[in-house]
Design a protein around this motif. Structure first.
Motif, PDB file in Angstrom:
ATOM      1  N   CYS A  22       0.710  -1.376  -0.030  1.00 28.01           N
ATOM      2  CA  CYS A  22       0.158  -0.117   0.051  1.00 28.01           C
ATOM      3  C   CYS A  22       0.750   1.332  -0.033  1.00 28.01           C
ATOM      4  CB  CYS A  22      -0.805   0.044   1.234  1.00 28.01           C
ATOM      5  SG  CYS A  22      -1.746   1.629   1.495  1.00 28.01           S
ATOM      6  N   ALA A  23       0.870   1.739  -1.089  1.00 27.36           N
ATOM      7  CA  ALA A  23       1.673   3.036  -1.263  1.00 27.36           C
ATOM      8  C   ALA A  23       1.072   4.480  -1.000  1.00 27.36           C
ATOM      9  CB  ALA A  23       2.391   3.049  -2.739  1.00 27.36           C
ATOM     10  N   ALA A  24       1.486   5.131  -0.012  1.00 32.30           N
ATOM     11  CA  ALA A  24       0.917   6.197   0.529  1.00 32.30           C
ATOM     12  C   ALA A  24       1.417   7.669  -0.225  1.00 32.30           C
ATOM     13  CB  ALA A  24       0.681   6.543   2.001  1.00 32.30           C
ATOM     14  N   SER A  25       0.571   8.689  -0.622  1.00 36.81           N
ATOM     15  CA  SER A  25       1.128   9.906  -1.034  1.00 36.81           C
ATOM     16  C   SER A  25       0.088  10.995  -0.260  1.00 36.81           C
ATOM     17  CB  SER A  25       1.055   9.983  -2.517  1.00 36.81           C
ATOM     18  OG  SER A  25      -0.046   9.869  -3.021  1.00 36.81           O
ATOM     19  N   GLY A  26       0.797  12.112  -0.196  1.00 38.74           N
ATOM     20  CA  GLY A  26       0.159  13.274   0.664  1.00 38.74           C
ATOM     21  C   GLY A  26       0.367  13.256   1.854  1.00 38.74           C
ATOM     22  N   ARG A  27      -0.706  13.707   2.833  1.00 39.90           N
ATOM     23  CA  ARG A  27      -0.357  13.973   4.131  1.00 39.90           C
ATOM     24  C   ARG A  27      -0.450  12.775   4.888  1.00 39.90           C
ATOM     25  NH1 ARG A  27      -0.686  18.885   6.101  1.00 39.90           N
ATOM     26  NH2 ARG A  27      -1.805  18.279   7.823  1.00 39.90           N
ATOM     27  N   ILE A  28       0.507  11.874   4.751  1.00 41.12           N
ATOM     28  CA  ILE A  28       0.562  10.705   5.538  1.00 41.12           C
ATOM     29  C   ILE A  28       1.686  10.850   6.390  1.00 41.12           C
ATOM     30  CG2 ILE A  28       1.051   8.246   5.725  1.00 41.12           C
ATOM     31  CD1 ILE A  28      -1.627   8.494   4.701  1.00 41.12           C
ATOM     32  N   PHE A  29       1.570  10.622   7.677  1.00 43.41           N
ATOM     33  CA  PHE A  29       2.730  10.903   8.521  1.00 43.41           C
ATOM     34  C   PHE A  29       3.074   9.579   9.375  1.00 43.41           C
ATOM     35  CE2 PHE A  29       2.507  15.388   8.116  1.00 43.41           C
ATOM     36  CZ  PHE A  29       1.442  15.642   8.038  1.00 43.41           C
ATOM     37  N   SER A  30       4.244   9.735   9.822  1.00 37.54           N
ATOM     38  CA  SER A  30       4.771   8.240  10.690  1.00 37.54           C
ATOM     39  C   SER A  30       3.827   8.201  11.813  1.00 37.54           C
ATOM     40  CB  SER A  30       6.048   8.134  10.763  1.00 37.54           C
ATOM     41  OG  SER A  30       6.513   9.471  11.607  1.00 37.54           O
ATOM     42  N   THR A  31       3.391   9.155  12.212  1.00 32.46           N
ATOM     43  CA  THR A  31       2.238   8.992  13.478  1.00 32.46           C
ATOM     44  C   THR A  31       1.108   8.295  13.307  1.00 32.46           C
ATOM     45  OG1 THR A  31       1.512  10.983  13.020  1.00 32.46           O
ATOM     46  CG2 THR A  31       3.410  10.909  14.559  1.00 32.46           C
ATOM     47  N   ASP A  32       0.765   8.230  11.773  1.00 25.44           N
ATOM     48  CA  ASP A  32      -0.656   7.801  11.403  1.00 25.44           C
ATOM     49  C   ASP A  32      -0.563   6.256  11.685  1.00 25.44           C
ATOM     50  OD1 ASP A  32      -0.843  10.092   8.854  1.00 25.44           O
ATOM     51  OD2 ASP A  32      -1.767  10.080  11.112  1.00 25.44           O
ATOM     52  N   ALA A  33      -1.557   5.717  12.225  1.00 24.42           N
ATOM     53  CA  ALA A  33      -1.639   4.168  12.090  1.00 24.42           C
ATOM     54  C   ALA A  33      -2.365   3.838  10.885  1.00 24.42           C
ATOM     55  CB  ALA A  33      -2.692   3.699  13.363  1.00 24.42           C
ATOM     56  N   MET A  34      -2.058   2.511  10.508  1.00 26.57           N
ATOM     57  CA  MET A  34      -2.654   2.326   9.050  1.00 26.57           C
ATOM     58  C   MET A  34      -3.413   0.916   9.166  1.00 26.57           C
ATOM     59  SD  MET A  34      -2.076   4.822   6.818  1.00 26.57           S
ATOM     60  CE  MET A  34      -2.217   3.789   5.408  1.00 26.57           C
ATOM     61  N   GLY A  35      -4.178   0.419   8.247  1.00 26.96           N
ATOM     62  CA  GLY A  35      -4.948  -0.819   8.590  1.00 26.96           C
ATOM     63  C   GLY A  35      -5.189  -1.476   6.941  1.00 26.96           C
ATOM     64  N   TRP A  36      -5.496  -2.810   7.235  1.00 27.42           N
ATOM     65  CA  TRP A  36      -5.932  -3.374   6.055  1.00 27.42           C
ATOM     66  C   TRP A  36      -7.138  -4.101   6.294  1.00 27.42           C
ATOM     67  CZ3 TRP A  36      -3.433  -4.031   1.207  1.00 27.42           C
ATOM     68  CH2 TRP A  36      -2.361  -3.533   1.172  1.00 27.42           C
ATOM     69  N   PHE A  37      -8.104  -4.046   5.305  1.00 22.72           N
ATOM     70  CA  PHE A  37      -9.337  -4.695   5.207  1.00 22.72           C
ATOM     71  C   PHE A  37      -9.592  -5.416   4.122  1.00 22.72           C
ATOM     72  CE2 PHE A  37     -11.755  -2.592   8.678  1.00 22.72           C
ATOM     73  CZ  PHE A  37     -10.851  -1.465   9.044  1.00 22.72           C
ATOM     74  N   ARG A  38     -10.566  -6.443   4.071  1.00 19.63           N
ATOM     75  CA  ARG A  38     -10.853  -6.939   2.825  1.00 19.63           C
ATOM     76  C   ARG A  38     -12.458  -7.169   2.726  1.00 19.63           C
ATOM     77  NH1 ARG A  38      -8.954 -13.102   4.698  1.00 19.63           N
ATOM     78  NH2 ARG A  38     -10.585 -13.590   6.100  1.00 19.63           N
ATOM     79  N   GLN A  39     -12.974  -7.218   1.503  1.00 19.81           N
ATOM     80  CA  GLN A  39     -14.545  -7.277   1.189  1.00 19.81           C
ATOM     81  C   GLN A  39     -14.571  -8.361   0.262  1.00 19.81           C
ATOM     82  OE1 GLN A  39     -16.322  -3.697   0.387  1.00 19.81           O
ATOM     83  NE2 GLN A  39     -18.353  -4.440   1.221  1.00 19.81           N
TER      84      GLN A  39
END
Length: 124
Positions: A22-39
């Motif tokens: 999952c490649a992020a661009s923009g206002r993503i900070f190292s303090t932000d938690a990230m998650g994975w979901f599926r559907q």
């Protein structure tokens, strides 16, 4: 503005492995938690795993615990999901998202900036 782009999905036999990115661009900070979901078709979005901003803490759904591993490389603004021991019931579109609540959090409404997803298909 934040953009998340998932990749790495595909068709794999049961028991096989895939690594999603999952490649992020923009206002993503190292303090932000990230998650994975599926559907899966006809089913609700399901929490898979999330990771703290530093990457030091992780949390998993029982359905994937011991088989999937979430990790991140903040220098590359990328979050990964290593999936081993895949089962046909893991077949779904996998999405990443940024958490807007404190880690750990599992509810989809506590996440924002969803990626378009990557298809994972596991054949029996």
């Amino acid at each position: 503005q934040v953009q998340l782009v998932e990749s790495g999905g595909g068709l794999v036999q049961a028991g096989g492995s895939l690594r999603l990115s999952c490649a992020a661009s923009g206002r993503i900070f190292s303090t932000d938690a990230m998650g994975w979901f599926r559907q899966a078709p006809g089913k609700e979005r399901e929490f898979i795993a999330d990771i703290s901003g530093s990457g030091g803490r992780t949390y998993y759904a029982d359905s994937v615990k011991g088989r999937f591993t979430i990790s991140r490389d903040n220098a590359k603004n990328t979050v990964y999901l290593q999936m081993n021991g895949l089962k046909p019931e893991d077949t779904a579109v996998y999405h990443c998202a940024r958490a807007r609540a404190a880690f750990p959090t599992v509810r989809p409404y506590n996440f924002e900036y969803w990626g378009q997803g990557t298809q994972v298909t596991v054949s029996s």
